[in-house]
Design an enzyme around this catalytic site. Sequence first.
Site, mmCIF file in Angstrom:
data_model
loop_
_atom_site.group_PDB
_atom_site.id
_atom_site.type_symbol
_atom_site.label_atom_id
_atom_site.label_comp_id
_atom_site.label_asym_id
_atom_site.label_seq_id
_atom_site.Cartn_x
_atom_site.Cartn_y
_atom_site.Cartn_z
ATOM 1 N N VAL A 23 0.841 -1.199 0.000
ATOM 2 C CA VAL A 23 0.000 0.000 0.000
ATOM 3 C C VAL A 23 0.874 1.245 0.000
ATOM 4 C CG1 VAL A 23 -1.630 1.368 1.389
ATOM 5 C CG2 VAL A 23 -2.046 -1.078 1.023
ATOM 6 N N ALA B 135 2.370 1.840 -3.410
ATOM 7 C CA ALA B 135 1.369 2.352 -4.359
ATOM 8 C C ALA B 135 0.956 3.781 -4.034
ATOM 9 C CB ALA B 135 0.143 1.443 -4.373
ATOM 10 N N GLU B 136 0.864 4.095 -2.765
ATOM 11 C CA GLU B 136 0.374 5.412 -2.355
ATOM 12 C C GLU B 136 1.430 6.509 -2.482
ATOM 13 O OE1 GLU B 136 -2.583 6.428 -1.614
ATOM 14 O OE2 GLU B 136 -3.677 4.567 -1.328
ATOM 15 N N SER B 137 2.661 6.223 -2.044
ATOM 16 C CA SER B 137 3.654 7.297 -1.952
ATOM 17 C C SER B 137 5.051 6.923 -2.437
ATOM 18 C CB SER B 137 3.763 7.758 -0.501
ATOM 19 O OG SER B 137 4.356 6.721 0.284
#
Length: 192
Positions: free
Chosen positions: A64, A67-69
């Site tokens: 996650v 993918a996010e940052s």
Amino acid sequence: MLRQKRNNKRTIVIAILLVCFSCGYFYTWKDALMREIAYPLQYDYMVRYYSYENHVHPALVAAVILAESKFREDASSKRGANGLMQIMPETGTWIAEQMGMKDFTPDKLRDVRTNVKMGTWYLAYLLKEFDGNQVLALAAYNAGRGHVDSWISKYGWKKDFSEIEKIPFSETREYVKVVLQNEEQYKKLYDF
């Protein structure tokens, strides 16, 4: 002429050996390169600690974050999400209330430890909310719980829903695919 043919054969054999050696050398370093370049794991201790604390696989949390940052602690979105796990201020306020954090302000989402702690808690919450279904939990992490709840109601999705292609938002479809692929790579590359 015979000598030249032998030299040519020797050169070819040496070239083949060098190629084989290079391939073998690369193969032995492949995982290290993958960890360094494609699937980094910064803040390893925090990812593991909060994952275990919240009963979420650390590979999923790392996936996650990637993918996010892409593990950029200063990441922020146009819509206002902040930190490694890209938490919206309103969601952060709700998470803080649920977690009993008395001194929370949205600025604290920029703190790596707070962000990973809250984001991992929220991911665990979503997994519980959707009975461990990663596809639904990740869709909710990306698009919001309200959207996923409405899709479940509108399309009659069951708790074992796994048809990513049926997710109505293309961004969310791609997000879920990417996170699940990232998770598999993290499981292969790291000792979780």
